[in-house]
Design a protein around this motif. Structure first.
Motif, PDB file in Angstrom:
ATOM      1  N   GLY A  59     -10.354  39.045 -29.508  1.00  0.00           N
ATOM      2  CA  GLY A  59     -11.515  39.311 -30.360  1.00  0.00           C
ATOM      3  C   GLY A  59     -12.258  38.051 -30.770  1.00  0.00           C
ATOM      4  O   GLY A  59     -13.451  38.098 -31.083  1.00  0.00           O
ATOM      5  N   TYR A  60     -11.567  36.922 -30.762  1.00  0.00           N
ATOM      6  CA  TYR A  60     -12.182  35.675 -31.217  1.00  0.00           C
ATOM      7  C   TYR A  60     -12.795  34.861 -30.086  1.00  0.00           C
ATOM      8  O   TYR A  60     -13.533  33.916 -30.339  1.00  0.00           O
ATOM      9  N   LEU A  61     -12.435  35.204 -28.848  1.00  0.00           N
ATOM     10  CA  LEU A  61     -12.847  34.372 -27.709  1.00  0.00           C
ATOM     11  C   LEU A  61     -14.137  34.884 -27.091  1.00  0.00           C
ATOM     12  O   LEU A  61     -14.291  36.086 -26.851  1.00  0.00           O
ATOM     13  N   ASN A  62     -15.037  33.961 -26.832  1.00  0.00           N
ATOM     14  CA  ASN A  62     -16.372  34.324 -26.362  1.00  0.00           C
ATOM     15  C   ASN A  62     -16.452  34.361 -24.832  1.00  0.00           C
ATOM     16  O   ASN A  62     -17.135  33.566 -24.205  1.00  0.00           O
ATOM     17  N   PHE A  63     -15.670  35.279 -24.268  1.00  0.00           N
ATOM     18  CA  PHE A  63     -15.722  35.550 -22.827  1.00  0.00           C
ATOM     19  C   PHE A  63     -15.908  37.062 -22.705  1.00  0.00           C
ATOM     20  O   PHE A  63     -16.059  37.757 -23.713  1.00  0.00           O
ATOM     21  N   ASN A  64     -15.830  37.588 -21.504  1.00  0.00           N
ATOM     22  CA  ASN A  64     -15.682  39.046 -21.368  1.00  0.00           C
ATOM     23  C   ASN A  64     -14.288  39.355 -21.897  1.00  0.00           C
ATOM     24  O   ASN A  64     -13.313  38.690 -21.511  1.00  0.00           O
ATOM     25  N   THR A  65     -14.157  40.322 -22.756  1.00  0.00           N
ATOM     26  CA  THR A  65     -12.829  40.576 -23.329  1.00  0.00           C
ATOM     27  C   THR A  65     -12.500  42.064 -23.362  1.00  0.00           C
ATOM     28  O   THR A  65     -13.381  42.915 -23.504  1.00  0.00           O
ATOM     29  N   LEU A  66     -11.206  42.325 -23.215  1.00  0.00           N
ATOM     30  CA  LEU A  66     -10.686  43.690 -23.343  1.00  0.00           C
ATOM     31  C   LEU A  66      -9.496  43.650 -24.279  1.00  0.00           C
ATOM     32  O   LEU A  66      -8.493  42.996 -23.969  1.00  0.00           O
TER      33      LEU A  66
END
Ligand code: SF4
Length: 268
Positions: A59-66
Motif C-alpha cells: 500500500g505504501y509503494l508507488n508501483f503497480n500493486t496488488l
C-alpha cells in the motif's frame, strides 16, 4: 533518500501503521533501493503482497500493486506473470502468510520455477493478529498459541524452496540493510523463482513475549548470529550452532515456466 521517498513511496498513505522498532520499514527501504538499481521503469514493476503486517508495504509503494488475500499472494502473482510475462514481480509475504496458509502455493511456485521474486519478511510470528506461532517460529519460543514455547520444529524456508525446485535462495537481515539490498538485487536479476528471506525484528508480538529486549537488542543479536556462506565454509558444525547462514545460499538454472509455456503453445 529524499528523492527515493518522493519517487517510490505513496506519501499520501503515510504515516505507516508499523510499530516503533519494527523491521518492516528497513526491509521495504532495501527493496526500493534494489528495485531502483535494477533499472526497471516503475510501470514495469508490480508489488504483490498477501495479508499481515509486512504485506502492508504494498500500500505504501508507488508501483503497480496488488494487496491480495492471506497466503495467496503467489497464486495472484502467478496468474499475472502468465498473462503479462514482461512484468517484473516482487511478492512480499510474511513468514506465516508464506509458509502456513500459503505453503502449498510456495512449493508449487518453486516447482514451476516461475520468474517471481519472493521476498519473505521473517519475524518468526504472526504480528498483526496478535502473536500466534508460525511454521518459522523456532522451537521453544513463546507465542499466544504456544504459551509454554512451541513444540514444533521450524522450517528452513530456503531448504524447503530448494527441495521444491526454486533456483535461487538468499538470506539477509534488517540489521545489515546494505547487504539485504544487494541480495534483493541479485534475486531480482535471477531468472526463475527466487526466494529472499529477510529476517526482521518484531519487538512487539515476538520480542516482548520472549524477553528478547527491544528493537536495538534484537537487531544486534540478528547481526551477531549471521554468518556469511564464505565464512561458514571454514567453520566446524559446533561453531555454527545457533548461527544463521546469510548471503546467497543457492543459485542454479532451470527452465522458467512462463517462457516454457509460451514456447509450448507456439507463442514464444
Ligand atoms: S506487530 Fe510486529 S511485525 Fe507487526 S508492525 Fe508491530 S512490530 Fe511490526
Amino acid at each position: 533518500m529524499e528523492q527515493l521517498t518522493q519517487d517510490y513511496l505513496r506519501t499520501k498513505k503515510l504515516p505507516h501503521i508499523w510499530c516503533p522498532g519494527c523491521g518492516n520499514g528497513i526491509v521495504t527501504a532495501a527493496l526500493v533501493r534494489a528495485i531502483e538499481r535494477t533499472g526497471y521503469d516503475q510501470s514495469e514493476v508490480v508489488i504483490v503482497s498477501g495479508i499481515g503486517c509486512s504485506s502492508r508495504a504494498a500500500g505504501y509503494l508507488n508501483f503497480n500493486t496488488l494487496h491480495t488475500t492471506h497466503g495467496r499472494a503467489l497464486a495472484f502473482a502467478t496468474g499475472l506473470k502468465m498473462a503479462r510475462p514482461e512484468l517484473k514481480l516482487f511478492v512480499i509475504m510474511g513468514d506465516g502468510d508464506c509458509s502456513a496458509i500459503g505453503g502449498n502455493h510456495f512449493i508449487h511456485a518453486a516447482r514451476r520455477n516461475i520468474d517471481l521474486n519472493a521476498v519473505i519478511i521473517n519475524n518468526h510470528i504472526y504480528g498483526m493478529t496478535g502473536g500466534q506461532h508460525s511454521p518459522l517460529t523456532p522451537t521453544g519460543m513463546k507465542a499466544t498459541t504456544a504459551p509454554g514455547g512451541t513444540l514444533e520444529r521450524a522450517f528452513d524456508l530456503l531448504e524447503l524452496a530448494r527441495g521444491a525446485g526454486a533456483t535461487f535462495g538468499a538470506r539477509g537481515n534488517a540489521a545489515q540493510p546494505r547487504q539485504l539490498e544487494q541480495l534483493i538485487l541479485r534475486a531480482a536479476n535471477h531468472k526463475g523463482f527466487s526466494v529472499l528471506e529477510a529476517l526482521s525484528p518484531c519487538p512487539i508480538a515476538y520480542g516482548r513475549r520472549n524477553k528478547l529486549g527491544g528493537a536495538v537488542e534484537m537487531l544486534r543479536e540478528m547481526k551477531d548470529s549471521a554468518v556469511s556462506m564464505e565464512k561458514a565454509s571454514g567453520m566446524e558444525p559446533e561453531e555454527l550452532e545457533g548461527k544463521t547462514l546469510s548471503g546467497v545460499i543457492f543459485s542454479t538454472e532451470a527452465p522458467e515456466f512462463s517462457e516454457e509455456y509460451y514456447r509450448s503453445i507456439g507463442k514464444a
